[in-house]
Scaffold this motif. Structure first.
Motif, short mmCIF file in Angstrom:
data_model
loop_
_atom_site.label_atom_id
_atom_site.label_comp_id
_atom_site.label_asym_id
_atom_site.label_seq_id
_atom_site.Cartn_x
_atom_site.Cartn_y
_atom_site.Cartn_z
N PHE A 112 -106.65 29.88 -90.68
CA PHE A 112 -105.52 30.29 -91.63
C PHE A 112 -105.24 29.05 -92.33
N SER A 113 -104.18 29.17 -93.40
CA SER A 113 -103.93 27.95 -93.97
C SER A 113 -103.01 27.08 -93.44
N TRP A 114 -102.61 27.65 -92.23
CA TRP A 114 -101.67 26.56 -91.26
C TRP A 114 -102.33 26.37 -89.90
N PHE A 115 -103.84 26.59 -89.82
CA PHE A 115 -104.47 26.39 -88.39
C PHE A 115 -105.89 26.38 -88.87
N LYS A 116 -106.42 25.13 -88.37
CA LYS A 116 -107.82 24.72 -88.74
C LYS A 116 -108.35 24.22 -87.40
N ASP A 123 -111.15 16.51 -79.63
CA ASP A 123 -109.89 17.02 -80.01
C ASP A 123 -110.45 17.95 -81.31
N MET A 124 -109.69 19.12 -81.38
CA MET A 124 -110.22 19.93 -82.61
C MET A 124 -109.10 20.90 -83.08
N LEU A 125 -107.85 21.14 -82.33
CA LEU A 125 -106.92 21.91 -82.92
C LEU A 125 -105.83 21.24 -83.89
N HIS A 126 -105.62 21.91 -85.00
CA HIS A 126 -104.85 21.14 -86.27
C HIS A 126 -104.16 22.23 -86.90
N PHE A 127 -102.70 21.94 -86.85
CA PHE A 127 -101.79 22.95 -87.45
C PHE A 127 -100.92 22.28 -88.47
N PRO A 128 -101.62 22.50 -89.82
CA PRO A 128 -101.07 21.76 -91.04
C PRO A 128 -99.89 22.78 -91.59
N PHE A 129 -98.90 22.80 -90.96
CA PHE A 129 -98.07 23.78 -91.23
C PHE A 129 -97.52 23.38 -93.15
N ILE A 130 -97.29 22.04 -93.18
CA ILE A 130 -96.90 21.44 -94.63
C ILE A 130 -98.04 20.41 -94.79
N GLU A 131 -98.66 20.52 -96.04
CA GLU A 131 -99.69 19.57 -96.42
C GLU A 131 -99.60 18.96 -98.01
N ASN A 132 -99.36 17.77 -97.67
CA ASN A 132 -99.37 17.14 -99.40
C ASN A 132 -98.18 17.48 -100.02
N ALA A 133 -96.97 17.64 -99.19
CA ALA A 133 -95.79 17.99 -100.10
C ALA A 133 -95.20 16.63 -100.58
N LYS A 176 -92.80 10.19 -102.24
CA LYS A 176 -94.10 10.06 -101.32
C LYS A 176 -94.50 11.20 -100.79
N SER A 177 -95.69 11.49 -100.56
CA SER A 177 -96.41 12.75 -100.02
C SER A 177 -96.31 12.55 -98.45
N PHE A 178 -96.06 13.80 -97.80
CA PHE A 178 -96.09 14.06 -96.44
C PHE A 178 -96.63 15.35 -96.00
N SER A 179 -97.09 15.28 -94.64
CA SER A 179 -97.67 16.37 -94.50
C SER A 179 -96.97 16.53 -92.79
N PHE A 180 -96.94 17.94 -92.34
CA PHE A 180 -96.46 18.27 -90.93
C PHE A 180 -97.27 19.62 -90.59
#
Length: 214
Positions: free
Chosen positions: A37-41, A151-161, A173-177
């Motif tokens: 998903f856009s929030w799970f990779k 490691d393999m689980l990534h949850f980018p709820f917010i990217e390049n905001a 400045k940009s940030f990700s969460f």
């Protein structure tokens, strides 16, 4: 919580953790990403240090290999200590909440220590762009106690905001969460610690025998 149930919980977490790591290690190239998903990779990386990729060699005048060995030995002692904590919790019939939390932490710590101790001599090197690593290879990437944690689980709820311009220091400045990439073992440890923090009073409540003694 009985010893049998706690060991079953530990075993389930270990199996899921190791199966997921072995699959990713033998089917993904380094840094390969699959978006669910856009929030799970799924993002395959390896961590040779402590939390957040920190290495002892970054702070101490020692080689990276020596730092890795020291960290692995420390983890082994920590796992033994947590294992005893779990056994003692069950032996004293302390609250079930505490037993579950400690079992989760123990399973997670044991899952990652398996990587650190054995993966270096079991797998070939994972590289960018392939080929994928093989298990039980004649050309392992490391030795005993010098493995890397998968490691393999990534949850980018917010990217390049972008932070609003009015925010002090960070404005513009940009940030990700959420940026960290982790695994099932990490999730087990975090969940166990979370239970201890959120349900602190319940986890460390006095047993009937302790109340009678007091």
């Amino acid at each position: 919580m009985s010893l049998k149930k706690s060991l079953l919980l530990v075993a389930i977490i270990l199996i899921v953790d190791q199966v997921s790591k072995i699959y990713v290690k033998t089917h993904f190239t380094m840094n390969e990403t699959v978006e669910v998903f856009s929030w799970f990779k799924f993002v395959f990386i390896e961590n040779s240090g402590a939390a957040w990729g920190t290495k002892l060699s970054d702070f101490l005048p020692i080689s990276e290999e020596t730092g890795k060995l020291i960290l692995t030995v420390f983890r082994l002692f920590a796992v033994v200590g947590i294992g005893y904590w779990l056994f003692d919790t069950i032996r004293k019939k302390l609250p079930k909440t505490l037993a579950i939390a400690v079992a989760l932490i123990f399973a997670g710590a044991l899952g990652n220590i398996i990587d650190s101790v054995f993966y270096g001599m079991l797998f070939s090197e994972s590289v960018y762009g392939g080929p994928v690593a093989t298990m039980f290879t004649d050309q392992p990437y490391g030795t005993l106690f010098h493995g890397k944690v998968v490691d393999m689980l990534h949850f980018p709820f917010i990217e390049n905001a972008i932070w609003p311009s009015w925010v002090p220091y960070f404005g513009g400045k940009s940030f990700s969460f959420f940026e960290p990439v982790f695994n099932i073992a990490d999730m087990a440890i975090s969940t166990g610690v979370g239970i201890l923090l959120v349900f602190n009073k319940k986890a460390f409540a006095k047993t009937e025998s302790e109340i009678v003694e007091n």
